[in-house]
Design a protein around this motif. Sequence first.
Motif, PDB file in Angstrom:
ATOM      1  N   VAL A   1      86.256  59.400  58.671  1.00  0.00           N
ATOM      2  CA  VAL A   1      86.942  59.543  57.389  1.00  0.00           C
ATOM      3  C   VAL A   1      88.349  60.072  57.660  1.00  0.00           C
ATOM      4  O   VAL A   1      88.513  61.233  58.006  1.00  0.00           O
ATOM      5  CB  VAL A   1      86.197  60.533  56.466  1.00  0.00           C
ATOM      6  CG1 VAL A   1      86.899  60.643  55.123  1.00  0.00           C
ATOM      7  CG2 VAL A   1      84.753  60.116  56.279  1.00  0.00           C
ATOM      8  N   GLY A   2      89.323  59.205  57.551  1.00  0.00           N
ATOM      9  CA  GLY A   2      90.711  59.635  57.663  1.00  0.00           C
ATOM     10  C   GLY A   2      91.236  59.762  59.084  1.00  0.00           C
ATOM     11  O   GLY A   2      92.128  59.036  59.467  1.00  0.00           O
ATOM     12  N   ARG A   3      90.689  60.679  59.845  1.00  0.00           N
ATOM     13  CA  ARG A   3      91.243  60.952  61.172  1.00  0.00           C
ATOM     14  C   ARG A   3      90.790  59.869  62.155  1.00  0.00           C
ATOM     15  O   ARG A   3      89.613  59.776  62.480  1.00  0.00           O
ATOM     16  CB  ARG A   3      90.750  62.293  61.679  1.00  0.00           C
ATOM     17  CG  ARG A   3      91.176  63.451  60.836  1.00  0.00           C
ATOM     18  CD  ARG A   3      90.678  64.721  61.444  1.00  0.00           C
ATOM     19  NE  ARG A   3      89.217  64.736  61.448  1.00  0.00           N
ATOM     20  CZ  ARG A   3      88.476  65.792  61.197  1.00  0.00           C
ATOM     21  NH1 ARG A   3      89.039  66.925  60.950  1.00  0.00           N
ATOM     22  NH2 ARG A   3      87.173  65.720  61.222  1.00  0.00           N
ATOM     23  N   MET A   4      91.735  59.121  62.640  1.00  0.00           N
ATOM     24  CA  MET A   4      91.424  58.110  63.645  1.00  0.00           C
ATOM     25  C   MET A   4      92.342  58.333  64.840  1.00  0.00           C
ATOM     26  O   MET A   4      93.548  58.494  64.689  1.00  0.00           O
ATOM     27  CB  MET A   4      91.593  56.706  63.079  1.00  0.00           C
ATOM     28  CG  MET A   4      90.587  56.383  61.970  1.00  0.00           C
ATOM     29  SD  MET A   4      88.851  56.582  62.452  1.00  0.00           S
ATOM     30  CE  MET A   4      88.646  55.244  63.585  1.00  0.00           C
ATOM     31  N   PRO A   5      91.764  58.358  66.023  1.00  0.00           N
ATOM     32  CA  PRO A   5      92.535  58.696  67.214  1.00  0.00           C
ATOM     33  C   PRO A   5      93.497  57.605  67.662  1.00  0.00           C
ATOM     34  O   PRO A   5      93.272  56.425  67.427  1.00  0.00           O
ATOM     35  CB  PRO A   5      91.464  58.934  68.274  1.00  0.00           C
ATOM     36  CG  PRO A   5      90.263  58.221  67.787  1.00  0.00           C
ATOM     37  CD  PRO A   5      90.342  58.183  66.295  1.00  0.00           C
TER      38      PRO A   5
END
Length: 145
Positions: free
Chosen positions: A36-40
């Motif tokens: 959810v939201g944070r993608m590396p």
Amino acid sequence: MSDEPCIVSANGCPAGVSTPSEDGYAAATAIWSKPVGRMPRAVVHCQTGDDVRLAIRAARDCGLPLSVRGGGHDWAGRALCEGVVIDVSGMRSVAVAPDERAIVSGGARAADVAAATDPLGLAPVTGSVAAVGMAGLTLGGGYGR
């Protein structure tokens, strides 16, 4: 840090790096709670301590946040960040010392610990789900026995 994007590369990491433009990225960022939201920017697939050191150095050199993914079961999604994810899921060795203490690698899961201790008649303290990573359980997660 400059405005130029910093390139996170394998720099000798045998298992490699997954980035958003690659086919394996979705699998590399799959976690139990769903991202959810944070993608590396990159997932470094570590097999050794040296790989982990290289990944930490790459994140530091690029000024990027860092997170660690083992079993990927954290309900809050903390295994993923906007920067570099150190994936230790390939580091699953477990050895039982003569004094019956287990030496557990960063990516070992509850099933790996049970597989090493069961033949010795030992009852490990793990989570109740075999696929959950021991690192997360050890650091305070889970609802195990």
